[in-house]
Structure formats: C-alpha cells, structure tokens
Enzyme design. Sequence first.
Site, PDB file in Angstrom:
ATOM      1  N   CYS A 177      16.092  44.853   7.353  1.00 53.09           N
ATOM      2  CA  CYS A 177      15.934  46.017   8.241  1.00 53.09           C
ATOM      3  C   CYS A 177      14.444  46.312   8.410  1.00 53.09           C
ATOM      4  O   CYS A 177      13.664  46.144   7.476  1.00 53.09           O
ATOM      5  CB  CYS A 177      16.646  47.224   7.622  1.00 53.09           C
ATOM      6  SG  CYS A 177      16.617  48.683   8.669  1.00 53.09           S
ATOM      7  N   GLU A 215      26.429  41.315   4.051  1.00 52.30           N
ATOM      8  CA  GLU A 215      27.618  41.810   3.353  1.00 52.30           C
ATOM      9  C   GLU A 215      28.392  42.869   4.128  1.00 52.30           C
ATOM     10  O   GLU A 215      27.855  43.553   5.006  1.00 52.30           O
ATOM     11  CB  GLU A 215      27.211  42.354   1.985  1.00 52.30           C
ATOM     12  CG  GLU A 215      26.215  43.486   2.069  1.00 52.30           C
ATOM     13  CD  GLU A 215      25.641  43.854   0.697  1.00 52.30           C
ATOM     14  OE1 GLU A 215      25.228  42.962  -0.048  1.00 52.30           O
ATOM     15  OE2 GLU A 215      25.621  45.047   0.401  1.00 52.30           O
ATOM     16  N   CYS A 266      13.261  52.258   4.642  1.00 52.36           N
ATOM     17  CA  CYS A 266      13.475  53.501   3.876  1.00 52.36           C
ATOM     18  C   CYS A 266      13.160  53.269   2.389  1.00 52.36           C
ATOM     19  O   CYS A 266      13.528  52.222   1.828  1.00 52.36           O
ATOM     20  CB  CYS A 266      14.911  53.973   4.036  1.00 52.36           C
ATOM     21  SG  CYS A 266      15.306  54.299   5.756  1.00 52.36           S
ATOM     22  N   CYS A 320      33.032  48.633   6.376  1.00 57.52           N
ATOM     23  CA  CYS A 320      31.614  48.932   6.554  1.00 57.52           C
ATOM     24  C   CYS A 320      30.893  47.630   6.909  1.00 57.52           C
ATOM     25  O   CYS A 320      30.872  46.697   6.108  1.00 57.52           O
ATOM     26  CB  CYS A 320      31.093  49.525   5.247  1.00 57.52           C
ATOM     27  SG  CYS A 320      29.350  49.850   5.261  1.00 57.52           S
ATOM     28  N   CYS A 366      16.197  52.488  -0.065  1.00 59.68           N
ATOM     29  CA  CYS A 366      17.231  51.523   0.359  1.00 59.68           C
ATOM     30  C   CYS A 366      16.869  50.105  -0.052  1.00 59.68           C
ATOM     31  O   CYS A 366      15.763  49.634   0.188  1.00 59.68           O
ATOM     32  CB  CYS A 366      17.396  51.604   1.872  1.00 59.68           C
ATOM     33  SG  CYS A 366      18.519  50.359   2.530  1.00 59.68           S
ATOM     34  N   CYS A 394      24.122  49.869   0.409  1.00 61.54           N
ATOM     35  CA  CYS A 394      23.891  48.709   1.258  1.00 61.54           C
ATOM     36  C   CYS A 394      22.841  47.765   0.691  1.00 61.54           C
ATOM     37  O   CYS A 394      21.834  48.158   0.145  1.00 61.54           O
ATOM     38  CB  CYS A 394      23.562  49.147   2.676  1.00 61.54           C
ATOM     39  SG  CYS A 394      22.017  50.003   2.869  1.00 61.54           S
TER      40      CYS A 394
HETATM   41  N1  SAH Z   1      20.516  51.852   9.040  1.00 63.35           N
HETATM   42  C1  SAH Z   1      21.560  52.764   9.233  1.00 63.35           C
HETATM   43  C2  SAH Z   1      22.909  52.255   8.773  1.00 63.35           C
HETATM   44  C3  SAH Z   1      22.913  51.456   7.506  1.00 63.35           C
HETATM   45  S1  SAH Z   1      22.478  52.346   6.033  1.00 63.35           S
HETATM   46  C4  SAH Z   1      21.241  54.101   8.592  1.00 63.35           C
HETATM   47  O1  SAH Z   1      20.244  54.179   7.881  1.00 63.35           O
HETATM   48  O2  SAH Z   1      21.958  55.048   8.865  1.00 63.35           O
HETATM   49  C5  SAH Z   1      23.983  53.246   5.754  1.00 63.35           C
HETATM   50  C6  SAH Z   1      23.841  54.425   4.861  1.00 63.35           C
HETATM   51  O3  SAH Z   1      23.582  54.017   3.514  1.00 63.35           O
HETATM   52  C7  SAH Z   1      22.697  55.343   5.270  1.00 63.35           C
HETATM   53  O4  SAH Z   1      23.113  56.683   5.363  1.00 63.35           O
HETATM   54  C8  SAH Z   1      21.724  55.125   4.155  1.00 63.35           C
HETATM   55  O5  SAH Z   1      20.881  56.213   4.013  1.00 63.35           O
HETATM   56  C9  SAH Z   1      22.639  54.892   2.950  1.00 63.35           C
HETATM   57  N2  SAH Z   1      21.963  54.313   1.793  1.00 63.35           N
HETATM   58  C10 SAH Z   1      20.958  53.408   1.757  1.00 63.35           C
HETATM   59  N3  SAH Z   1      20.565  53.171   0.479  1.00 63.35           N
HETATM   60  C11 SAH Z   1      21.351  53.931  -0.317  1.00 63.35           C
HETATM   61  C12 SAH Z   1      21.442  54.128  -1.727  1.00 63.35           C
HETATM   62  N4  SAH Z   1      20.671  53.479  -2.583  1.00 63.35           N
HETATM   63  N5  SAH Z   1      22.362  55.007  -2.184  1.00 63.35           N
HETATM   64  C13 SAH Z   1      23.194  55.646  -1.337  1.00 63.35           C
HETATM   65  N6  SAH Z   1      23.165  55.504   0.002  1.00 63.35           N
HETATM   66  C14 SAH Z   1      22.246  54.652   0.520  1.00 63.35           C
HETATM   67 FE1  SF4 Z   2      17.464  50.311   7.263  1.00 63.47          FE
HETATM   68 FE2  SF4 Z   2      18.375  50.919   4.829  1.00 63.47          FE
HETATM   69 FE3  SF4 Z   2      16.905  52.674   6.184  1.00 63.47          FE
HETATM   70 FE4  SF4 Z   2      19.417  52.145   7.001  1.00 63.47          FE
HETATM   71  S1  SF4 Z   2      18.839  53.096   5.074  1.00 63.47           S
HETATM   72  S2  SF4 Z   2      17.552  52.285   8.272  1.00 63.47           S
HETATM   73  S3  SF4 Z   2      19.519  49.968   6.463  1.00 63.47           S
HETATM   74  S4  SF4 Z   2      16.208  50.674   5.472  1.00 63.47           S
END
Ligand code: SAH
Ligand code: SF4
Length: 357
Positions: free
Chosen positions: A119, A98, A123, A112, A126, A343
Amino acid sequence: MNLSAQTSKQNIFDLTLEELGINLEQAGFQKFRAKQIYHWLYTHYETNFDAMNNLPKDLKIYLNEYFTSQNISINKKEQSQDGSIKYLFATQDNLTYEAVFLKMKEDKFTLCLSSQIGCKVGCSFCLTAKGGFVRNLTAGEIVYQVVAIKKDQNLPNNKAINIVYMGMGEPLDNLANVTQCIHILSELDGLNISVRRQTISTSGIAPKIKKLGMLNLGVQLAISLHAVSDELRTQLIPINKAYNIQAIIDEIAAFPIDSRKRIMFEYLMIDGINDSLENAKKLVALLNKIKAKVNLIYFNPHEGSPYQRPQREKVEAFREFLLKKGLFCTIRESKGLDISAACGQLREREINQKGEI
Ligand code: SAH
Ligand code: SF4
C-alpha cells in the site's frame, strides 16, 4: 507451452459477462456461451475449461489458447478459534496477498478482500504499509479470492455473503480494478453479490471518494478515521496532510448513499493515543451532521509496532459515550487475533519465514 505464451493469456476472471460475450462473438462464437462459462466459473466454481461439458470442442480450444483461469493458487490457510479463516494467495508472478473469511452471527459470512499487494498510504499502525507498495491486484485477482474461498468453504452459489474491501491495500488507489471487480461480483448470472452487500473501506483519499460517488455504484462506504485531530491523524495516516479531516467530511456529505444506510467510520482504538472520552466527545461533534455509524476496532499489535491494544473497559466506555449521544456504534470483535488477522499479518509472517521480497 512456454512461459511467455502462458503469461500472455488473459485471466478469465478479469472480464464482466458483457465483455466475455463480446470477446466470444468477435471470435465467431455465440454470445450466450458467455453465460454458460460464467455459470461454470461462478456457480460450480469449475476452473477447468475442458470440464465445462456443455461447451463445444472448438470453444474449449479457444478458451485454453487465449484465457487462463488457474494462474492464482491458495498457498496457505489458517483457522482461528473463533472460526475465521485466513487465506494466503499466490499470483503467477509469485507474489502473495491475503483474504479473510469471517463467520458472523446467525450463519452470516463476510469476506475481507485485498485490493493491492502492499500500500502507498503508509499508515504508522499498519503492517501492510511496512513492505511498501508492490503493485495493484488485477480485477481477476480480486474476484478470485471470492471464487476460491466459496469453493473451499463449500458455500452454494445462492448463499448470500458480504464483501468488505478491508484487506491489504487502499481500494481507492486501485479504483478501476476494484470497480470492475464490483461489477463482476454483482453479476446476476454469476456470483450475484449485490452492490449493497459490498463495502469499500478507505483511508480517506478525498478526490477519489468524490470519483467513487460520481460512479454511483451503490456500494457502501467505510472511512478509516482513527483520530479527531488533524495532528494525530497525520501521524497515523500520512495522507491526512493532503486530505484532512474536514476535506473528508465535506466529501462524505456529498456522497450518494442508500437512504436506509449509514456511512461507516472505522475508529482504531490505540491505548493512550486516541481512546479517551475527550476524543469520543470530539468524534460526536465531528459526525454531528452526517448519517454515520462508528465501528470501534481494537488495535491489533504486531512486531515492531509502537502501539498497544487498549483494555476492554476503555473501549466499552468510549462506545457507551457515543451511544448516549445518539451515535450508532459497534465494537468490532477482534476476529482471529490468534491468526493475526489485521491486514497484512499472515503475509508478513510468511515473508519473514521464507525471506521472499
Ligand atoms: N486501506 C483501506 C482498507 C484496508 S485497511 C483503509 O485503510 O481503510 C482495513 C482496516 O484495517 C482499516 O480500517 C485499517 O485502519 C485497519 N487496520 C490496519 N492495521 C491494523 C491493526 N494493526 N489493527 C487493527 N486494525 C488495523
Ligand atoms: Fe494502506 Fe494499511 Fe493504511 Fe489501509 S491501513 S491505507 S492498507 S497502510
């Protein structure tokens, strides 16, 4: 045509202008034809080779035989009340990823982009992490997000947009394809999106930040910090065990940036976990020697997540504290919460409904 012949075709969006020119030359065509093709793809958003009416017939036949420009499609589109639009793409191998089109203030647009399907970083907050890692997106699959959305939005070629690699995936885990994409997007005879308008967001893979610095692309960098202690950061972002906060700060100190720019630190605000003023104080100390700006992001809740979104007052107090201490700080207004814009959330919903993967 059978499927294997189809899949062996190269996605034309994978190639830089230079590479396309060399390819055509080797096939006996003139190199300047590459510019004409680029013009069709990136200015007119024309993906049908037969409609490129200034190309000779034998070149159209060659392109149709060896290249494809139509192996990705928009599967779904959702509009949020604030105007941001989420697109779900489907690849030739039937996977989905997406991108989000964000309407910012003063007629400014940000796209974006996703860099991977799933991934590896995992995290805990996420949704993209939940499905594990599927595969890297190719350069062409990343580039196509921009072409398809600019076309769908009727944005003329010369309308400047910003690109953030903040969709699904960890861009530094797919550095070769993301770098190729940056070159393609910034091509003067193509989309002409300056590298300075492109921001890579990373969870902080220190050796790859170094590698990115050595490439000296001129792109902006955003670090997903989210915590000021290694203990909490490791709970949120497991690779912090391998590359801790200090390792990231050390790499950032050596990272080449435009003297007018700052490194962005993204800080997810999670209720009761990392949103106290004590945390804000530590954040100021941590970023003390860095030309930094902080972007506070509201945690976007999703089904099954153990975390909550904090109250607005708490986020504002956190910001006030940073500002008072001289640290640049903005709050990312949660764009498209109603279409679950964090995301991976649109894809997740689709998968749940269709039972794919
Ligand atoms: N992997 C990279 C880029 C993609 S994630 C990274 O982690 O930076 C992009 C952003 O979305 C990151 O800052 C991540 O922490 C945030 N993100 C992920 N899950 C989220 C959520 N549930 N609510 C708000 N931001 C979120
Ligand atoms: Fe991967 Fe989501 Fe962590 Fe970004 S925030 S590194 S997309 S697991």
